[in-house]
Design a protein around this motif. Structure first.
Motif, short mmCIF file in Angstrom:
data_model
loop_
_atom_site.label_atom_id
_atom_site.label_comp_id
_atom_site.label_asym_id
_atom_site.label_seq_id
_atom_site.Cartn_x
_atom_site.Cartn_y
_atom_site.Cartn_z
N GLN A 54 0.73 -1.28 0.08
CA GLN A 54 0.02 -0.07 0.08
C GLN A 54 0.80 1.21 0.10
O GLN A 54 0.44 2.39 -0.61
CB GLN A 54 -0.93 0.14 1.08
N LEU A 55 2.17 1.25 0.78
CA LEU A 55 2.98 2.45 0.82
C LEU A 55 4.00 2.42 -0.18
O LEU A 55 4.47 3.41 -0.55
CB LEU A 55 3.46 2.50 2.33
N SER A 56 4.42 1.41 -0.73
CA SER A 56 5.58 1.31 -1.46
C SER A 56 5.48 1.86 -2.71
O SER A 56 6.57 2.74 -3.19
CB SER A 56 5.80 -0.42 -1.88
N GLY A 57 4.27 1.80 -3.25
CA GLY A 57 4.27 2.79 -4.72
C GLY A 57 4.34 4.44 -4.31
O GLY A 57 4.81 4.76 -4.91
N ILE A 79 -5.73 15.45 15.15
CA ILE A 79 -6.93 15.04 14.70
C ILE A 79 -6.71 13.87 13.62
O ILE A 79 -7.38 12.74 13.73
CB ILE A 79 -7.45 16.22 13.78
N ILE A 80 -5.76 13.74 12.98
CA ILE A 80 -5.34 12.61 11.99
C ILE A 80 -5.03 11.25 12.86
O ILE A 80 -5.52 10.29 12.38
CB ILE A 80 -3.96 12.88 11.22
N GLY A 81 -4.52 11.51 13.95
CA GLY A 81 -4.21 10.44 14.83
C GLY A 81 -5.37 9.59 15.45
O GLY A 81 -5.34 8.69 16.07
N LYS A 82 -6.47 10.20 15.63
CA LYS A 82 -7.57 9.89 16.17
C LYS A 82 -8.56 8.84 15.08
O LYS A 82 -8.57 9.18 13.92
CB LYS A 82 -8.56 10.92 16.63
N ASP A 83 -9.13 7.76 15.93
CA ASP A 83 -10.16 7.04 15.12
C ASP A 83 -9.50 6.41 13.96
O ASP A 83 -10.37 6.18 12.86
CB ASP A 83 -11.36 7.65 14.91
N MET A 84 -8.30 6.17 13.81
CA MET A 84 -7.71 5.31 12.53
C MET A 84 -8.00 4.08 12.53
O MET A 84 -8.03 3.32 13.63
CB MET A 84 -6.25 5.38 12.44
N PRO A 85 -8.47 3.39 11.39
CA PRO A 85 -8.88 2.04 11.55
C PRO A 85 -7.52 1.11 11.94
O PRO A 85 -6.17 1.38 11.59
CB PRO A 85 -8.87 1.61 9.89
N GLU A 86 -8.05 0.13 12.71
CA GLU A 86 -6.81 -0.40 13.45
C GLU A 86 -5.86 -1.33 12.46
O GLU A 86 -4.52 -1.32 12.93
CB GLU A 86 -7.61 -1.74 14.64
N ARG A 87 -6.29 -1.86 11.44
CA ARG A 87 -5.36 -2.41 10.56
C ARG A 87 -4.30 -1.43 10.04
O ARG A 87 -2.95 -1.81 9.84
CB ARG A 87 -6.29 -3.08 9.52
N ASP A 88 -5.03 -0.18 9.54
CA ASP A 88 -3.90 0.70 9.10
C ASP A 88 -3.07 1.23 10.43
O ASP A 88 -1.84 1.45 9.93
CB ASP A 88 -4.85 2.03 8.61
N ARG A 89 -3.61 1.30 11.45
CA ARG A 89 -2.70 1.81 12.75
C ARG A 89 -1.50 0.94 12.68
O ARG A 89 -0.35 1.41 12.84
CB ARG A 89 -3.42 2.05 13.86
#
Length: 997
Positions: free
Chosen positions: A450-453, A501-511
């Motif tokens: 997901q991040l490599s690109g 704000i960005i750090g709140k409520d992030m999906p756990e998988r992404d976190r």
């Protein structure tokens, strides 16, 4: 004719009114300077017509000005209000075309301007140098272009706006959408200009999101032409601030080595002196904790501009300028510039809904201009909430923030989804300056697909960065060239509110995925050698991010190694309090995650104990180290290297607790074990040898300590490098031993050089540097250089109190020296006040039975003697003598020195026989322990002669005195202060000096 002005030229002008937008203030100032040098009277008038006044009327008002009106044309001039090109064309045709001789213009932009500006016949000043620009200006106004003679005062003119100051660094790119704030800019400018030398400090203070950083940046661009040096420094963390300030050294062309401490000292000194530049501006951005950095704010002829949420800067010689939210007119003007499709009424509605907060207005108006959504629909979203299936923001924030940000994030997700991934990655770094280059430097195989690109495709990366910049979510950090897009995103700046704000409520998988990436990036950036002072700037950059990447929950060995190296760096660099916080959190997390007996937990115990010991918690560290020693000995055997390391820590704890014999036994055994396992030349063997020398010194075995420390110093110089921190530490030890043996000249020579190198390599505020300078002050004092010693004692104590705190062991050691010096050579009341605090501090830290308590009480008794409290002094001194005898024995130099003082008090209270018997006994013991010509032995002999005179045994007294004076002259010199004092029959005294452990 009376009252007639002299004409400048045949077709010249006498007065010119310059009309300019605030954004172009630098151009107005330069233009005025060029004209005034030719005798023209200039009036500068900032153009900011009220939006409710017709443009034609505002232009006619300009004709009421004195003389000719010179307009500085830029897109900013026409955007104020803002007004459309149609409005401007109509007004220019009606007002300027009707009276063209009253108007002239210069153009400083390449942007498209309203077509009717042609009526102004503007001289184009873009893309030309200063001389050609001045010629075009003069031609346009009909002034002579002949070169002017050099003025007598040869004052430098205002810098040409297209030229940056000679030194320019770290400044964010100019915000071309900056709006309003004219009064605040003027207030800050006047406060700095009116300040006296060394007092030019202004703090822009206000809550998060009000635009303090943008205001500071605009100040730099408007007034930067008045400075030769402009340097922007992130100041939210002390270590990073020190690093960035040190980077100014090569820009100032200062002659320094590569060491960080040397550069920092040189920069502060150059700014203070104003050499090579006296017109400098330093911007400290995000300095929210003044107690952490106020002592590092430069003084001198330049100016300091600070941005902070903390009003306590007013307590540190700073003028506060409060930065509020926009007033409504500014909000409306800003929104309409950011989103031209909105009407004034719609902009007013949006400003009201978002509470005039500049950060939120910037981000919302930016994407709303690209959206089909109406302002009314957006406000309904704000008021009614959003659907559950889109990105949401935590309810921890006010409702307007929650919904506005949810809308913005979903806009980003729909257009450039990679930008949301990048934002979420950034939320696992500390807010502020984010070194995203660490992510790009990771091997591709270590990045999720997901991040490599994103990381490996420059086009995609720049697109994501561009989208975030467009909506003002991040800004590029410290890029000097606008064209340098290839490196865009090497370092980003994220506002703390955005970060939260960005750090709140992030999906756990992404976190989990994103946080692991950031952890690995930080681990890969670990230089691996925290003992190397040249690498400290890298650790200073890394350590603030450990908390946000939650590195303590990682089982990755590389990440765990990073934590240990950062703790070691914090210990060596003197960041004790921050290190203790990290160590305590790590102990709790790793015990739970890895178990008590995991090998890295033992490593962690060692580093954590070092930090606790540095602040004087010897009982706590003894418990930690003794448990480690017992466990490791039972599990791995006495020759295990980790067991030996833990035992070394235990010996240090025992030294701190005053249990010197126990420490000596352990240190001796450890040295033998290391020699057997690793040989004489391994760094761990040398560390053990260093520690044994310290135990010898604390037991008064100065000759043995000297021999050990000399060998250690020579080996470290050979095996490490002369400027390695451990080599420098050995220099302090060796010079201390020389001084305690009375070899004052040798000690002074070595310590003087070593202190200078300490300041260069480690920085003036490093605890080891403070130790070096303290020992230098003692060497100066014992050598008779009392004026130098007085100044240095004071400076060292002040810096230690500021950097380490009043209760730190080093601070108390320095205070003890300041007290006994003040007793004899300065202020007895100050000496008493300091001494009382030192005694109480040692009692609290070490307990009543510790030899440092007895020793500093002995010093305090001398103060009481000097103020006439003889009986109290006598009682206290006798108690101190008894306590020292019990603690270290009757033959320890501390006990012998205290006995010399006690004999003097016995004389004063009418017991000369006991006094003489005591000094006689001291001489016998001192000769045996220290030698006949050691300064302490000589003091005892001079004191005994005085005691014999008190008993009227004049013949013996003269004999003892004559022999002692001869030995003093031979040992210290005829003119040494001790010799001169003894010759004048001033009774000698002894000062207790707490030692390093």
């Amino acid at each position: 004719m009376p009252g007639t002005r002299k004409q400048v030229g045949a077709t010249g002008v006498q007065t010119v009114t310059i009309s300019f937008a605030g954004f172009n203030r630098a151009w107005a100032a330069w233009t005025a300077d060029r004209l005034e040098r030719r005798g023209v009277t200039v009036v500068q008038q900032r153009w900011d017509p009220p939006v409710e006044v017709p443009l034609e009327e505002s232009l006619r008002d300009l004709t009421l000005s004195r003389g000719r009106v010179l307009v500085i044309l830029s897109d900013w001039y026409f955007q104020l209000g803002p007004r459309s090109h149609e409005e401007w064309n109509r007004a220019l045709r009606e007002v300027v075309a009707a009276d063209p001789d009253r108007f002239a213009a210069v153009c400083v932009t390449t942007s498209a301007l309203p077509g009717a500006t042609s009526v102004l016949a503007a001289a184009d000043l873009t893309n030309v140098g200063a001389d050609e620009a001045e010629r075009r200006l003069l031609v346009r106004l009909g002034l002579p272009t002949d070169p002017l003679p050099e003025p007598v005062d040869a004052r430098p003119g205002i810098r040409y706006p297209a030229d940056t100051p000679e030194v320019w660094g770290g400044v964010p790119r100019r915000n071309t959408r900056f709006t309003g704030r004219e009064e605040l800019l003027s207030k800050a400018y006047r406060a700095l200009q009116d300040a006296g030398p060394g007092a030019g400090v202004v703090t822009l203070h206000g809550m998060s999101g009000v635009g303090k950083t943008q205001l500071a940046a605009e100040y730099v661009y408007r007034f930067g032409s008045e400075y030769d040096v402009v340097w922007w420094v992130p100041a939210d963390r002390r270590a990073l601030y020190r690093q960035k300030l040190a980077e100014l050294a090569p820009e100032l062309r200062l002659s320094t080595g590569a060491e960080y401490g040397e550069r920092l000292r040189a920069v502060r000194d150059a700014l203070r002196r104003g050499e090579p530049h006296s017109h400098w501006l330093l911007v400290l951005d995000g300095a929210d904790e003044p107690e952490h950095i106020w002592d590092l704010v430069p003084t001198g002829p330049g100016h300091v501009l600070i941005t902070s949420r903390n009003p306590e800067w007013s307590e540190h010689n700073s003028n506060l300028v409060e930065v509020p939210v926009y007033d409504r007119e500014e909000s409306v003007a800003f929104i309409r510039r950011r989103a031209p499709r909105l009407t004034p009424a719609e902009a007013d509605q949006l400003a009201d809904a978002l509470e005039d907060l500049p950060l939120l207005l910037d981000q919302t108006a930016g994407w709303l201009n690209d959206s089909d959504m109406s302002v009314q629909e957006y406000i309904e979203l704000l008021e009614g909430g959003i659907d559950q299936d889109v990105v949401k923001v935590s309810a921890d924030f006010p409702l307007a923030f929650q919904t506005a940000w949810s809308i913005l994030l979903n806009k980003l997700k729909d257009t450039v989804p990679e930008s949301v991934d990048l934002l979420r990655l950034c939320s696992f770094f500390a807010p502020g300056s984010i070194p995203v280059r660490l992510l790009k430097e990771m091997p591709p195989g270590e990045l999720p697909e997901q991040l490599s690109g994103l990381m490996n495709d420059p086009l995609l990366w720049n697109r994501a960065i561009g989208q975030l910049r467009q909506y003002s979510v991040v800004r590029l950090e410290s890029h000097e060239s606008v064209a340098d897009e290839a490196s865009s995103g090497e370092s980003l700046y994220m506002h703390r509110m955005v970060h939260q704000i960005i750090g709140k409520d992030m999906p756990e998988r992404d976190r989990q995925e994103f946080i692991n990436v950031v952890r690995r990036a930080l681990a890969a950036a670990d230089p691996g050698r925290p003992t190397d002072t040249r690498l400290w700037p890298a650790y200073a950059e890394i350590t603030p991010h450990l908390k946000w990447a939650d590195v303590l929950r990682s089982t990755d060995p590389g990440v765990q190694g990073l934590v240990l190296n950062c703790l070691r760096y914090m210990y060596l660099s003197g960041e004790y309090r921050a290190g203790i916080k990290l160590g305590a959190r790590a102990m709790e997390a790793w015990r739970e995650l890895l178990g008590e007996d995991y090998s890295r937990v033992w490593d962690l115990r060692y580093h954590y104990a070092n930090l606790l010991r540095a602040v004087g918690d010897y009982a706590g560290t003894e418990a930690i180290e003794r448990a480690a020693v017992d466990h490791l000995r039972a599990e791995r055997g006495p020759q295990d290297l980790e067991h030996l390391r833990a035992a070394s820590g235990l010996a240090a704890d025992l030294r701190g607790l005053g249990r010197y014999d126990e420490a000596l036994n352990i240190s001796s055994w450890i040295l033998g074990a290391y020699r057997e396992l690793l040989g004489d030349q391994d760094s761990r063997t040398l560390n053990a040898q260093n520690n044994l020398g310290t135990s010898m010194r604390l037991l008064g075995r100065y000759e043995e300590a000297l021999e050990l420390n000399q060998r250690t110093l020579e080996a470290r110089r050979r095996l490490l490098r002369p400027r390695h921190s451990w080599t420098l530490y050995s220099e302090i030890n060796y010079a201390t031993d020389l001084r305690l043996l009375g070899r004052y000249g040798d000690a002074l020579s070595l310590q003087n050089q070593s202190a200078r190198v300490h300041r260069l390599v480690m920085g003036s505020d490093n605890p080891q540097t403070l130790r070096a300078e303290h020992n230098l002050a003692l060497c100066q004092y014992r050598s008779g250089e009392r004026a130098k010693a007085a100044a240095l004692f004071t400076r060292v104590l002040e810096r230690s109190e500021r950097v380490l705190g009043e209760d730190d062991p080093l601070t108390m050691m320095f205070a003890a020296s300041q007290s006994f010096f003040a007793r004899e050579h300065a202020d007895i009341d100050r000496a008493r006040d300091i001494s009382e605090k030192v005694v109480a501090g040692y009692v609290d830290m070490l307990g009543e039975e510790h030899p440092y308590v007895a020793g500093t009480r002995a010093n305090h008794a001398l103060i009481l003697r000097n103020v006439g409290e003889r009986d109290h002094a006598h009682t206290l001194l006798e108690e101190a003598l008894a306590d020292l005898t019990r603690a270290v024995g009757e033959n320890h130099p501390w006990t012998l020195g205290c006995s010399i003082n006690a004999s003097a008090l016995r004389n004063l209270v009418g017991d000369p026989e006991s006094a003489a018997a005591l000094t006689d006994s001291v001489i016998t013991r001192a000769v045996e322990v220290l030698g006949r010509t050691h300064p302490l032995t000589l003091s005892a002999r001079i004191a005994h002669a005085a005691d014999l005179r008190g008993l009227r045994d004049l013949q013996r007294a003269d004999k003892v005195e004559t022999e002692a004076l001869g030995d003093l002259a031979a040992t210290l010199g005829e003119q040494h202060v001790h010799t001169v004092s003894a010759r004048s029959r001033n009774r000698p005294y002894w000062d207790f000096e707490p030692q390093m452990i």
